[in-house]
Design a protein around this motif. Structure first.
Motif, short mmCIF file in Angstrom:
data_model
loop_
_atom_site.label_atom_id
_atom_site.label_comp_id
_atom_site.label_asym_id
_atom_site.label_seq_id
_atom_site.Cartn_x
_atom_site.Cartn_y
_atom_site.Cartn_z
N ALA A 80 33.98 55.24 28.37
CA ALA A 80 35.02 54.80 29.31
C ALA A 80 34.37 54.21 30.57
CB ALA A 80 35.92 55.98 29.67
N LEU A 81 33.30 54.84 31.05
CA LEU A 81 32.61 54.31 32.23
C LEU A 81 31.98 52.95 31.95
CD1 LEU A 81 30.87 57.53 33.62
CD2 LEU A 81 32.76 56.26 34.66
N ARG A 82 31.40 52.80 30.75
CA ARG A 82 30.83 51.50 30.40
C ARG A 82 31.91 50.42 30.35
NH1 ARG A 82 27.92 54.67 26.80
NH2 ARG A 82 29.22 54.02 25.04
N GLU A 83 33.05 50.76 29.79
CA GLU A 83 34.15 49.79 29.72
C GLU A 83 34.64 49.42 31.12
OE1 GLU A 83 36.59 47.03 28.25
OE2 GLU A 83 35.05 48.12 27.14
N ALA A 84 34.73 50.42 31.99
CA ALA A 84 35.15 50.16 33.37
C ALA A 84 34.12 49.26 34.06
CB ALA A 84 35.31 51.46 34.13
N ASP A 85 32.85 49.49 33.81
CA ASP A 85 31.80 48.64 34.38
C ASP A 85 31.91 47.20 33.87
OD1 ASP A 85 30.74 50.67 35.89
OD2 ASP A 85 29.09 51.11 34.50
N ARG A 86 32.21 47.05 32.58
CA ARG A 86 32.36 45.69 32.02
C ARG A 86 33.51 44.95 32.71
NH1 ARG A 86 32.04 48.21 26.60
NH2 ARG A 86 29.84 48.17 26.07
N VAL A 87 34.63 45.65 32.87
CA VAL A 87 35.78 45.03 33.53
C VAL A 87 35.43 44.67 34.97
CG1 VAL A 87 38.12 45.51 34.37
CG2 VAL A 87 37.48 46.15 32.05
N GLU A 88 34.74 45.57 35.67
CA GLU A 88 34.37 45.31 37.05
C GLU A 88 33.41 44.13 37.15
OE1 GLU A 88 32.11 47.66 40.66
OE2 GLU A 88 33.17 48.82 39.14
N LYS A 90 33.25 41.62 35.07
CA LYS A 90 34.02 40.40 34.83
C LYS A 90 34.75 39.97 36.09
CE LYS A 90 34.96 40.66 29.88
NZ LYS A 90 36.00 40.80 28.85
N GLU A 91 35.33 40.95 36.78
CA GLU A 91 36.03 40.63 38.03
C GLU A 91 35.05 40.12 39.08
OE1 GLU A 91 38.12 44.18 39.08
OE2 GLU A 91 39.54 44.00 37.42
N ASP A 92 33.87 40.75 39.16
CA ASP A 92 32.86 40.29 40.11
C ASP A 92 32.40 38.87 39.77
OD1 ASP A 92 32.98 42.68 41.45
OD2 ASP A 92 31.13 43.51 40.60
N LEU A 93 32.23 38.58 38.49
CA LEU A 93 31.82 37.25 38.06
C LEU A 93 32.87 36.22 38.45
CD1 LEU A 93 29.69 35.57 36.65
CD2 LEU A 93 30.84 36.05 34.48
N ARG A 94 34.13 36.56 38.24
CA ARG A 94 35.21 35.62 38.64
C ARG A 94 35.17 35.38 40.14
NH1 ARG A 94 39.35 38.91 35.24
NH2 ARG A 94 38.91 38.09 33.18
N LYS A 97 32.31 33.12 40.95
CA LYS A 97 32.61 31.74 40.56
C LYS A 97 33.54 31.08 41.58
CE LYS A 97 32.05 31.98 35.55
NZ LYS A 97 32.75 31.91 34.25
N VAL A 98 34.57 31.80 41.99
CA VAL A 98 35.51 31.23 42.99
C VAL A 98 34.77 30.93 44.28
CG1 VAL A 98 37.49 31.80 44.46
CG2 VAL A 98 37.58 32.28 42.01
N HIS A 99 33.94 31.86 44.73
CA HIS A 99 33.18 31.63 45.95
C HIS A 99 32.23 30.44 45.78
CE1 HIS A 99 31.20 32.62 49.69
NE2 HIS A 99 30.02 32.60 49.07
N HIS A 100 31.56 30.34 44.63
CA HIS A 100 30.65 29.25 44.34
C HIS A 100 31.38 27.91 44.39
CE1 HIS A 100 27.31 27.10 42.50
NE2 HIS A 100 28.14 26.62 41.58
N TYR A 101 32.52 27.83 43.69
CA TYR A 101 33.28 26.58 43.68
C TYR A 101 33.81 26.24 45.07
CZ TYR A 101 33.03 26.62 38.59
OH TYR A 101 32.59 26.61 37.30
N THR A 102 34.16 27.23 45.86
CA THR A 102 34.63 26.99 47.22
C THR A 102 33.51 26.39 48.07
OG1 THR A 102 36.16 28.85 47.03
CG2 THR A 102 35.66 28.08 49.25
N VAL A 103 32.32 26.96 47.94
CA VAL A 103 31.18 26.44 48.70
C VAL A 103 30.85 25.02 48.25
CG1 VAL A 103 28.70 26.75 49.11
CG2 VAL A 103 30.24 28.71 49.25
N ILE A 104 30.83 24.78 46.92
CA ILE A 104 30.55 23.43 46.41
C ILE A 104 31.61 22.45 46.92
CG2 ILE A 104 30.41 22.01 44.31
CD1 ILE A 104 27.97 23.76 44.73
#
Length: 118
Positions: A80-88, A90-94, A97-104
């Motif tokens: 369950a902890l590993r799954e929660a880490d995966r979800v987190e 993914k959210e961090d990656l998103r 990406k949003v921050h990266h595209y904003t800066v670009i």
């Protein structure tokens, strides 16, 4: 009766009665001193001892079962902890990406704005 005495007795029986009867008579005699033979009381003590050992093994089995249950619970919790880490992640990656595209986008906007002022 010692083994030597048994051998002499067997030889005497064989000489006076014949081999089959000597074999039968010797089979009726205890192969060891009677004090060395196990009694029913001895066997009952052994049975009681085995019962005690069986009870101990049952307690050990129960402890192992409890440990296995804890291990399975720990595995489920870790999964369950590993799954929660995966979800987190993914959210961090998103978010990255949003921050990266904003800066670009901001850099492109500054570049375009700089070109229009030239």
């Amino acid at each position: 009766m010692s083994e030597e005495d048994r051998s002499r007795l067997y030889a005497w029986f064989r000489e006076h009665t014949g081999e089959p009867l000597a074999e039968y008579l010797m089979s009726c005699l205890a192969p060891a001193p009677l004090s060395d033979l196990a009694t029913k009381a001895d066997l009952e003590q052994v049975d009681k001892r085995f019962e005690q050992v069986d009870k101990r093994f049952d307690r050990i089995d129960q402890r192992f079962d409890a440990l296995l249950a804890l291990r399975e619970a720990d595995r489920a919790e870790a999964a369950a902890l590993r799954e929660a880490d995966r979800v987190e992640r993914k959210e961090d990656l998103r978010s990255v990406k949003v921050h990266h595209y904003t800066v670009i986008g901001f850099i492109v906007a500054l570049f375009v704005a700089n070109l229009t002022f030239l």
